[in-house]
Design an enzyme around this catalytic site. Structure first.
Site, PDB file in Angstrom:
ATOM      1  N   ASP A  42       0.862  -1.178   0.000  1.00 35.37           N
ATOM      2  CA  ASP A  42       0.000   0.000   0.000  1.00 35.37           C
ATOM      3  C   ASP A  42       0.905   1.236   0.000  1.00 35.37           C
ATOM      4  OD1 ASP A  42      -1.695   2.129   0.549  1.00 35.37           O
ATOM      5  OD2 ASP A  42      -2.679   1.162   2.251  1.00 35.37           O
ATOM      6  N   GLU A  61      30.061   7.226   6.499  1.00 40.54           N
ATOM      7  CA  GLU A  61      30.139   5.777   6.649  1.00 40.54           C
ATOM      8  C   GLU A  61      30.124   5.126   5.272  1.00 40.54           C
ATOM      9  OE1 GLU A  61      26.334   3.988   8.241  1.00 40.54           O
ATOM     10  OE2 GLU A  61      26.038   6.055   8.891  1.00 40.54           O
ATOM     11  N   CYS A 120      25.948   7.431  11.663  1.00 41.11           N
ATOM     12  CA  CYS A 120      25.365   8.723  11.279  1.00 41.11           C
ATOM     13  C   CYS A 120      25.779   9.872  12.189  1.00 41.11           C
ATOM     14  CB  CYS A 120      23.838   8.613  11.254  1.00 41.11           C
ATOM     15  SG  CYS A 120      23.240   7.382  10.084  1.00 41.11           S
ATOM     16  N   TYR A 180      20.590  -0.485   1.384  1.00 40.70           N
ATOM     17  CA  TYR A 180      20.186  -1.710   2.081  1.00 40.70           C
ATOM     18  C   TYR A 180      19.906  -2.842   1.099  1.00 40.70           C
ATOM     19  CZ  TYR A 180      19.707   1.547   5.922  1.00 40.70           C
ATOM     20  OH  TYR A 180      19.970   2.504   6.870  1.00 40.70           O
ATOM     21  N   GLY A 210      13.844  -4.981   3.467  1.00 41.16           N
ATOM     22  CA  GLY A 210      13.035  -4.233   4.412  1.00 41.16           C
ATOM     23  C   GLY A 210      13.448  -2.782   4.545  1.00 41.16           C
ATOM     24  N   THR A 270      14.145   3.252   3.004  1.00 41.34           N
ATOM     25  CA  THR A 270      14.888   4.242   3.796  1.00 41.34           C
ATOM     26  C   THR A 270      16.289   4.485   3.227  1.00 41.34           C
ATOM     27  OG1 THR A 270      15.753   2.597   5.359  1.00 41.34           O
ATOM     28  CG2 THR A 270      13.622   3.583   5.856  1.00 41.34           C
ATOM     29  N   SER A 284      16.485  -0.883  16.168  1.00 48.46           N
ATOM     30  CA  SER A 284      17.122   0.403  15.914  1.00 48.46           C
ATOM     31  C   SER A 284      16.175   1.566  16.214  1.00 48.46           C
ATOM     32  CB  SER A 284      17.599   0.473  14.458  1.00 48.46           C
ATOM     33  OG  SER A 284      18.397   1.621  14.248  1.00 48.46           O
ATOM     34  N   HIS A 302      18.104  13.747  13.541  1.00 47.75           N
ATOM     35  CA  HIS A 302      18.616  12.868  12.491  1.00 47.75           C
ATOM     36  C   HIS A 302      17.418  12.106  11.939  1.00 47.75           C
ATOM     37  CE1 HIS A 302      20.551   9.654  10.405  1.00 47.75           C
ATOM     38  NE2 HIS A 302      20.190   8.744  11.297  1.00 47.75           N
ATOM     39  N   LYS A 342       8.247  10.701  15.652  1.00 44.09           N
ATOM     40  CA  LYS A 342       7.960  10.027  16.926  1.00 44.09           C
ATOM     41  C   LYS A 342       8.758  10.643  18.072  1.00 44.09           C
ATOM     42  CE  LYS A 342       6.571   5.549  15.036  1.00 44.09           C
ATOM     43  NZ  LYS A 342       6.866   4.091  14.976  1.00 44.09           N
ATOM     44  N   ASN A 393      17.365   9.050   3.198  1.00 44.83           N
ATOM     45  CA  ASN A 393      18.370   8.957   4.254  1.00 44.83           C
ATOM     46  C   ASN A 393      19.756   9.260   3.693  1.00 44.83           C
ATOM     47  OD1 ASN A 393      19.790   8.343   6.566  1.00 44.83           O
ATOM     48  ND2 ASN A 393      19.229   6.182   6.617  1.00 44.83           N
ATOM     49  N   SER A 404      24.012   4.892  14.830  1.00 42.52           N
ATOM     50  CA  SER A 404      23.820   3.523  15.301  1.00 42.52           C
ATOM     51  C   SER A 404      25.131   2.926  15.778  1.00 42.52           C
ATOM     52  CB  SER A 404      23.243   2.666  14.178  1.00 42.52           C
ATOM     53  OG  SER A 404      21.937   3.065  13.860  1.00 42.52           O
TER      54      SER A 404
END
Length: 387
Positions: free
Chosen positions: A29, A79, A111, A143, A148, A152, A201, A233, A242, A275, A307
């Site tokens: 979706d 990185e 990051c 990725y 998954g 991002t 994460s 970030h 969030k 990202n 991370s």
């Protein structure tokens, strides 16, 4: 004497994927990507763009306004390094024709790398007020196709000039840091793509925000209502959303609206680009500066996260007439110029970029005139050229 950000340069590659197209191709979706993740598009780097070329291009945005003889330090946080020994900053220093006495090196902590560079540069300029420092974050988030973390991904660079009496933002005293040896995200030496425990994460990111933000408030006596904006970030926009909700949940309605509105302004560019690892927080800063109306001496909070993991919260004050030092039209033109890729085109370009070009093979760029690019290797030495 006040030290801070005097110039900001930005670069992102000239290709992108639309999240609606990607959702349809992955039988998802579209709202899962548009709302659940908070992304609209993501920039795609081809084989001719890497951390070095993107860092050069971002710095060229403002280099003609810099007194080169006063540049004493050049730091690259990335990185997406191009060599296990030689720093990306040396390639960049050469392309920019910076003086031979510039101290230059590369910083790595996921990051967090660009923030580490900015803290080093701030302290350097405080000790050497007649000098300036260039700090670059440049990364390609990869990725893998149909993974998954695919939604991002992204690519781009932010370059910042740190100096005394800056035109854009002064850096306040005080910061809070929090670190722990954890495995939420990493990229082994033998892997061209990152490995990530996505749910873990996310939880670590929010936990580190709470630790650093609470500690900063205790240390400085600051209240959430003191801030004009809180910046984050943004590995993807919903993550920062969030964290912002945690910061404002107990505040009055005026504070909630101000910080929510300014978060939206700070996420405009990330929604379009995706990202960019070390530079993501500073893309948020640039987006805020160019998409919001900020009052004189506005207090800006910044949460940096890398991370593995390292978190830091610090703040700055916006300088009066900061708009005059921005390159808003050029930055928005940079985003608008990108070519939309079909999903098959994106997959082909992405997978080719994971391959190391055969030594001696000259790569051609389809970028616009004046841009720098990776042209391949000669006798295994990386070559960079200007279009």
């Amino acid at each position: 004497m006040q030290v801070g950000i005097d110039q900001i340069g930005f670069y992102t590659p000239n290709k992108y994927v639309d999240m609606v197209d990607l959702a349809h191709a992955r039988n998802e979706d579209p709202n899962k990507f548009l709302i659940g993740i908070g992304q609209r598009k993501m920039s795609v780097a081809d084989q001719t763009q890497d951390a070095v070329s993107m860092g050069i291009n971002a710095t060229l945005r403002y280099l003609d306004q810099v007194e080169l003889a006063k540049v004493g330090l050049l730091i690259v946080g990335t990185e997406s390094g191009v060599d296990q020994s030689k720093s990306a900053s040396l390639f960049i220093k050469s392309a920019l024709n910076l003086p031979v006495n510039v101290r230059t090196f590369e910083v790595k902590e996921a990051c967090f790398g660009m923030t580490a560079g900015i803290m080093i540069a701030r302290d350097y300029v405080r000790l050497h007020p007649n000098h300036s420092a260039i700090v670059i974050g440049a990364d390609i988030a990869r990725y893998g196709v149909n993974t998954g973390g695919e939604v991002t991904q992204g690519a781009g660079s932010i370059s910042i000039l740190i100096k005394a009496d800056p035109q854009i933002m002064t850096l306040n005293d005080g910061h809070s840091a929090y670190s722990a040896d954890i495995n939420d995200f990493w990229r082994p030496n033998d892997s061209p793509v990152a490995l990530v425990d996505g749910k873990y994460s996310k939880n670590v990111y929010l936990d580190f925000f709470k630790h650093t933000y609470t500690a900063y408030q205790t240390q400085t006596g600051s209240k959430t209502s003191d801030f004009t904006a809180l910046l984050y970030h943004l590995p993807f926009v919903k993550m920062g959303f969030k964290a912002n909700q945690l910061a404002i949940e107990k505040e009055d309605e005026e504070t909630k609206k101000r910080l929510a509105d300014n978060f939206t302004a700070s996420a405009c560019y990330s929604k379009e680009i995706g990202n960019i690892y070390t530079a993501s927080l500073y893309l948020s800063l640039l987006s805020l500066l160019e998409n919001a109306q900020l009052p004189e001496n506005a207090k800006i909070g910044l949460f940096s996260y890398g991370s593995g993991a390292m978190g830091e919260f610090y703040s700055g004050q916006i300088v009066n007439n900061y708009e005059q030092a921005l390159h808003k039209t050029a930055d928005q033109t940079m985003i608008a110029r990108r070519q939309k890729l079909s999903i098959p085109e994106y997959e082909q370009i992405f997978n080719r970029a994971l391959q190391v070009p055969e030594d001696g093979l000259e790569l051609a760029s389809d970028e616009q005139s004046g841009m720098w690019y990776f042209a391949g290797t000669e006798n295994h030495v990386r070559q960079y050229r200007q279009k």
